[in-house]
Design an enzyme around this catalytic site. Structure first.
Site, PDB file in Angstrom:
ATOM      1  N   ARG A   1      64.203  52.828  64.534  1.00 30.93           N
ATOM      2  CA  ARG A   1      64.108  54.103  64.084  1.00 30.93           C
ATOM      3  C   ARG A   1      63.914  54.443  62.504  1.00 30.93           C
ATOM      4  O   ARG A   1      63.893  54.114  61.230  1.00 30.93           O
ATOM      5  CB  ARG A   1      65.531  54.225  63.924  1.00 30.93           C
ATOM      6  CG  ARG A   1      66.789  53.370  63.334  1.00 30.93           C
ATOM      7  CD  ARG A   1      68.393  53.163  63.557  1.00 30.93           C
ATOM      8  NE  ARG A   1      68.955  52.441  62.783  1.00 30.93           N
ATOM      9  CZ  ARG A   1      70.330  52.176  63.472  1.00 30.93           C
ATOM     10  NH1 ARG A   1      71.021  52.464  63.791  1.00 30.93           N
ATOM     11  NH2 ARG A   1      70.186  51.145  61.836  1.00 30.93           N
TER      12      ARG A   1
ATOM     13  N   ARG B   1      65.118  53.194  56.565  1.00 32.74           N
ATOM     14  CA  ARG B   1      65.830  52.603  55.872  1.00 32.74           C
ATOM     15  C   ARG B   1      65.636  51.245  55.877  1.00 32.74           C
ATOM     16  O   ARG B   1      64.918  50.256  56.728  1.00 32.74           O
ATOM     17  CB  ARG B   1      67.280  51.766  57.087  1.00 32.74           C
ATOM     18  CG  ARG B   1      68.778  53.273  56.322  1.00 32.74           C
ATOM     19  CD  ARG B   1      69.647  53.167  58.126  1.00 32.74           C
ATOM     20  NE  ARG B   1      69.860  51.764  57.611  1.00 32.74           N
ATOM     21  CZ  ARG B   1      71.550  51.834  58.706  1.00 32.74           C
ATOM     22  NH1 ARG B   1      72.148  52.213  59.106  1.00 32.74           N
ATOM     23  NH2 ARG B   1      72.136  50.663  57.995  1.00 32.74           N
TER      24      ARG B   1
ATOM     25  N   LYS C   1      76.494  53.999  67.057  1.00 34.23           N
ATOM     26  CA  LYS C   1      77.723  54.756  66.475  1.00 34.23           C
ATOM     27  C   LYS C   1      77.282  55.666  65.362  1.00 34.23           C
ATOM     28  O   LYS C   1      78.454  56.606  66.052  1.00 34.23           O
ATOM     29  CB  LYS C   1      77.783  53.335  65.434  1.00 34.23           C
ATOM     30  CG  LYS C   1      78.344  51.886  66.431  1.00 34.23           C
ATOM     31  CD  LYS C   1      78.891  51.195  65.711  1.00 34.23           C
ATOM     32  CE  LYS C   1      78.510  50.644  63.691  1.00 34.23           C
ATOM     33  NZ  LYS C   1      77.438  49.914  63.979  1.00 34.23           N
TER      34      LYS C   1
ATOM     35  N   ARG D   1      72.382  40.862  60.172  1.00 37.42           N
ATOM     36  CA  ARG D   1      73.769  42.186  60.313  1.00 37.42           C
ATOM     37  C   ARG D   1      73.961  41.380  62.123  1.00 37.42           C
ATOM     38  O   ARG D   1      75.233  41.815  61.909  1.00 37.42           O
ATOM     39  CB  ARG D   1      72.718  43.734  60.844  1.00 37.42           C
ATOM     40  CG  ARG D   1      72.891  43.768  58.868  1.00 37.42           C
ATOM     41  CD  ARG D   1      71.423  44.787  58.856  1.00 37.42           C
ATOM     42  NE  ARG D   1      72.538  46.358  59.488  1.00 37.42           N
ATOM     43  CZ  ARG D   1      71.563  46.895  60.006  1.00 37.42           C
ATOM     44  NH1 ARG D   1      70.362  46.910  59.140  1.00 37.42           N
ATOM     45  NH2 ARG D   1      71.643  48.044  60.249  1.00 37.42           N
TER      46      ARG D   1
ATOM     47  N   ARG E   1      85.506  45.587  59.495  1.00 39.17           N
ATOM     48  CA  ARG E   1      83.646  45.343  59.846  1.00 39.17           C
ATOM     49  C   ARG E   1      84.473  43.580  60.076  1.00 39.17           C
ATOM     50  O   ARG E   1      83.900  42.819  60.200  1.00 39.17           O
ATOM     51  CB  ARG E   1      83.172  44.930  59.190  1.00 39.17           C
ATOM     52  CG  ARG E   1      81.791  46.028  59.885  1.00 39.17           C
ATOM     53  CD  ARG E   1      80.561  46.345  58.968  1.00 39.17           C
ATOM     54  NE  ARG E   1      79.524  46.359  59.430  1.00 39.17           N
ATOM     55  CZ  ARG E   1      78.631  47.028  59.279  1.00 39.17           C
ATOM     56  NH1 ARG E   1      79.465  48.743  59.397  1.00 39.17           N
ATOM     57  NH2 ARG E   1      77.579  47.173  59.761  1.00 39.17           N
TER      58      ARG E   1
HETATM   59  P1  AMP Z   1      75.847  50.054  58.689  1.00 39.92           P
HETATM   60  O1  AMP Z   1      74.919  51.461  57.858  1.00 39.92           O
HETATM   61  O2  AMP Z   1      76.962  50.512  59.364  1.00 39.92           O
HETATM   62  O3  AMP Z   1      75.034  49.350  59.524  1.00 39.92           O
HETATM   63  O4  AMP Z   1      76.094  49.950  56.656  1.00 39.92           O
HETATM   64  C1  AMP Z   1      75.276  48.769  56.177  1.00 39.92           C
HETATM   65  C2  AMP Z   1      75.388  48.042  55.307  1.00 39.92           C
HETATM   66  O5  AMP Z   1      75.963  48.397  54.337  1.00 39.92           O
HETATM   67  C3  AMP Z   1      75.828  46.871  55.818  1.00 39.92           C
HETATM   68  O6  AMP Z   1      74.673  46.266  56.371  1.00 39.92           O
HETATM   69  C4  AMP Z   1      76.592  45.940  54.890  1.00 39.92           C
HETATM   70  O7  AMP Z   1      76.280  45.771  54.136  1.00 39.92           O
HETATM   71  C5  AMP Z   1      77.886  47.624  54.510  1.00 39.92           C
HETATM   72  N1  AMP Z   1      78.670  47.852  55.562  1.00 39.92           N
HETATM   73  C6  AMP Z   1      79.092  49.207  55.950  1.00 39.92           C
HETATM   74  N2  AMP Z   1      80.139  49.200  56.119  1.00 39.92           N
HETATM   75  C7  AMP Z   1      81.009  47.823  55.818  1.00 39.92           C
HETATM   76  C8  AMP Z   1      82.084  47.630  56.286  1.00 39.92           C
HETATM   77  N3  AMP Z   1      82.859  48.170  56.965  1.00 39.92           N
HETATM   78  N4  AMP Z   1      82.241  45.967  55.748  1.00 39.92           N
HETATM   79  C9  AMP Z   1      81.203  45.139  54.660  1.00 39.92           C
HETATM   80  N5  AMP Z   1      80.467  45.719  54.682  1.00 39.92           N
HETATM   81  C10 AMP Z   1      79.589  47.486  54.935  1.00 39.92           C
END
Ligand code: AMP
Length: 214
Positions: free
Chosen positions: A127, A161, A13, A172, A88
């Site tokens: 990554r 990360r 994404k 996740r 989400r």
């Molecule tokens: P991402 O970079 O999108 O994979 O997000 C990293 C982490 O941020 C996720 O594993 C969640 O802990 C938190 N997070 C990001 N976007 C959301 C969302 N829309 N709702 C809830 N938690 C989020």
């Protein structure tokens, strides 16, 4: 044009959003990036989100929807938005409908990046990024052309990360299956969902996305 890129962590994404920004001048609204920035800046939101993110669980709907609300309101009305990693949950999907309506926008496409979960774990745990300019790399799929040196800025500092380690990645994935995948049928009923095979190469996936948007 307002689109959602949907798919489990590691589906591409972030990479595909960056391409859309470059090719079409759209703006990427990534709640993950916003939260990581908040954690780094040690804001109250960041303090609340940090531990939850490190466990690979979801941050509260209220926090992420407020972030999207603020960021969307600050955008020029004619600039397209890419929602990356949001919504989400069902509650976030409902929030997004309200936020879009308030801003005189509508959702044009939900693009689901389909992927193989085991391959994803390899993708994610490999990554890393340049600590200086943020350029994205991967141990096997996309290493810097010269080992240990960023192609973009020449820096020798890289970072991973903290939530990209295997156990967290599995959590996740579980969160995606349990809470995010169930929002798809609602969008399917509105006939705005397209599926793209996310296991292809970066350019191939980008081509498939552009074909949907054209
Ligand atoms: P991402 O970079 O999108 O994979 O997000 C990293 C982490 O941020 C996720 O594993 C969640 O802990 C938190 N997070 C990001 N976007 C959301 C969302 N829309 N709702 C809830 N938690 C989020």
């Amino acid at each position: 044009m307002n689109i959602i890129l949907l798919g489990p962590p590691g589906a591409g994404k972030g990479t595909q959003s960056a391409g859309l920004v470059e090719r079409h001048g759209m703006k990427q609204l990534s709640t993950g990036d916003m939260l990581r920035a908040a954690v780094k800046a040690q804001t109250p939101v960041g303090m609340e989100a940090k531990a939850v993110m490190e466990r690979g669980e979801l941050v509260s709907d209220q926090i992420v929807s407020s972030l999207i609300d603020e960021n969307l309101a600050a955008m020029p009305g004619d600039q397209g938005a890419i929602f990356d990693g949001y919504p989400r949950t069902g509650a976030q999907a409902a929030d997004l409908d309200r936020i879009l309506e308030k801003n005189g926008r509508k959702l044009d496409h939900v693009i689901e990046l389909g992927v193989d979960v085991d391959a994803l774990v390899e993708r994610i745990t490999g990554r890393f990024s340049c600590a200086n300019c943020g350029a994205l790399y991967h141990d096997t799929a996309n290493p810097p052309s010269k080992e240990g040196e960023c192609d973009v800025c020449g820096s020798h500092e890289f970072k991973r990360r903290p939530d990209d380690y295997e156990e967290t990645v599995r959590t996740r994935m579980d969160e995606y299956r349990a809470k995010t995948a169930p929002i798809l049928p609602g969008y399917e009923a509105r006939r705005i969902v397209s599926r793209v095979d996310g296991m292809g190469g970066i350019d191939e996936v980008a081509g498939a996305i552009d074909a949907i948007l054209s």
